[in-house]
Design a protein around this motif. Structure first.
Motif: not given
Length: 310
Positions: A72-96
């Motif tokens: 359960w701890l491993a699954a929690t880390q995968i789901v929560a960290s994956g969501l946080g990383g995706y949001i951080a990558g999706r919301l960052r500014v676009k680098w040209a």
């Protein structure tokens, strides 16, 4: 600062004046990861408590509970960290005007930083309390090992009349010892025997010769045994008492050893789960960053050109 015709900053100005870290996106991803981690941890606690039963041979076993907790701890880390990383990558500014490898590195760094912030927040709110409980249990087990003999003998003294509160009762009793038969109450005799046992067990574990003789006299007065038979009974009872104290100490040592092993394995698997979370946060951030860069801007001029002129 001037922009080019396509709406992006020139490469030279961007590399010299703009930071490569989008802290807003990082904190947003960290907040999402920490919140989801808290929710999943609470859900895991609820499922764990519902699976445990105080009755024998019912509910999940300790080994099964430990394995399910790790999963359960491993699954929690995968789901929560994956969501946080995706949001951080999706919301960052676009680098040209930037090489693809640099974009990949920055996205990975954004996911990793989001995981770091979320882990620190979660550790402050949740893991700190859990680790204090675990360390308190291990320390309590160690204290039990160090004072097993004294705790057992003091408990025996308490059961005999709360005589362990008198630290010098043994020496006071020795003042009134007499070879002649003395009529004393059963409670007084039990208190005297208890104090002698407590002192002998807490020191070197050997019953002094004068104490043995005196105890045999007390036994002989109340059982109509001869002095020799009373001494044999004293030896037998004291040997059983020593064995009980030794068994209690061994059980405490085994419990402390088990607690130490559980704490070690728990720390190891938590370390592995956190590493898994860092990996999935970085991976999800790169995916979110690619999705962010794949956005196609719709120019307003195209719509203006299609508007019919009246």
């Amino acid at each position: 600062m001037n922009r080019s015709s396509d709406g992006f900053y020139p490469a030279a100005e961007e590399s010299s004046t703009l930071s490569g870290v989008s802290w807003g996106a990082i904190f947003a991803g960290a907040a999402a990861a920490a919140a989801l981690s808290l929710i999943l941890v609470l859900l895991g606690f609820g499922l764990g408590f519902s699976a445990v039963s105080p009755w024998a041979n019912e509910g999940v076993s300790a080994k099964g509970l430990g394995i399910s907790t790790i999963i359960w701890l491993a699954a929690t880390q995968i789901v929560a960290s994956g969501l946080g990383g995706y949001i951080a990558g999706r919301l960052r500014v676009k680098w040209a005007y930037m090489h693809g490898d640099e974009v990949y590195f920055r996205d990975t760094a954004h996911g990793f930083l989001a995981w770091c912030v979320a882990t620190l927040v979660t550790a402050t709110l949740v893991v700190g309390s859990v680790s204090s409980i675990v360390s308190g249990g291990v320390q309590a087990g160690a204290n039990v090992v160090g004072g097993a003999a004294s705790a057992a003998t003091q408990a025996a003294g308490t059961a005999a009349g709360n005589t362990n509160s008198d630290q010098y009762g043994y020496f006071v009793d020795s003042l009134f010892r007499d070879d002649r038969p003395a009529a004393i109450s059963d409670d007084a005799a039990r208190g005297t025997v208890t104090r002698i046992f407590v002192r002998s067990l807490s020191n070197d574990g050997q019953l002094a010769a004068e104490d043995r003789t005196y105890l045999a006299q007390l036994v002989a007065q109340r059982t109509n045994l001869t002095q020799a038979d009373a001494e044999r009974r004293v030896d037998e009872v004291y040997a059983r008492t020593q064995k009980a104290v030794a068994d209690a100490k061994l059980a405490a040592q085994q419990a402390a050893d088990t607690a130490a092993k559980v704490a070690a394995w728990t720390s190891l698997w938590m370390f592995i789960a956190l590493l898994i979370g860092a990996f999935f946060a970085s991976l999800a951030a790169t995916y979110g960053g690619r999705r962010r860069d794949a956005v196609v801007y719709l120019e307003s001029d195209a719509y203006v050109a299609n508007v019919p002129v009246r």
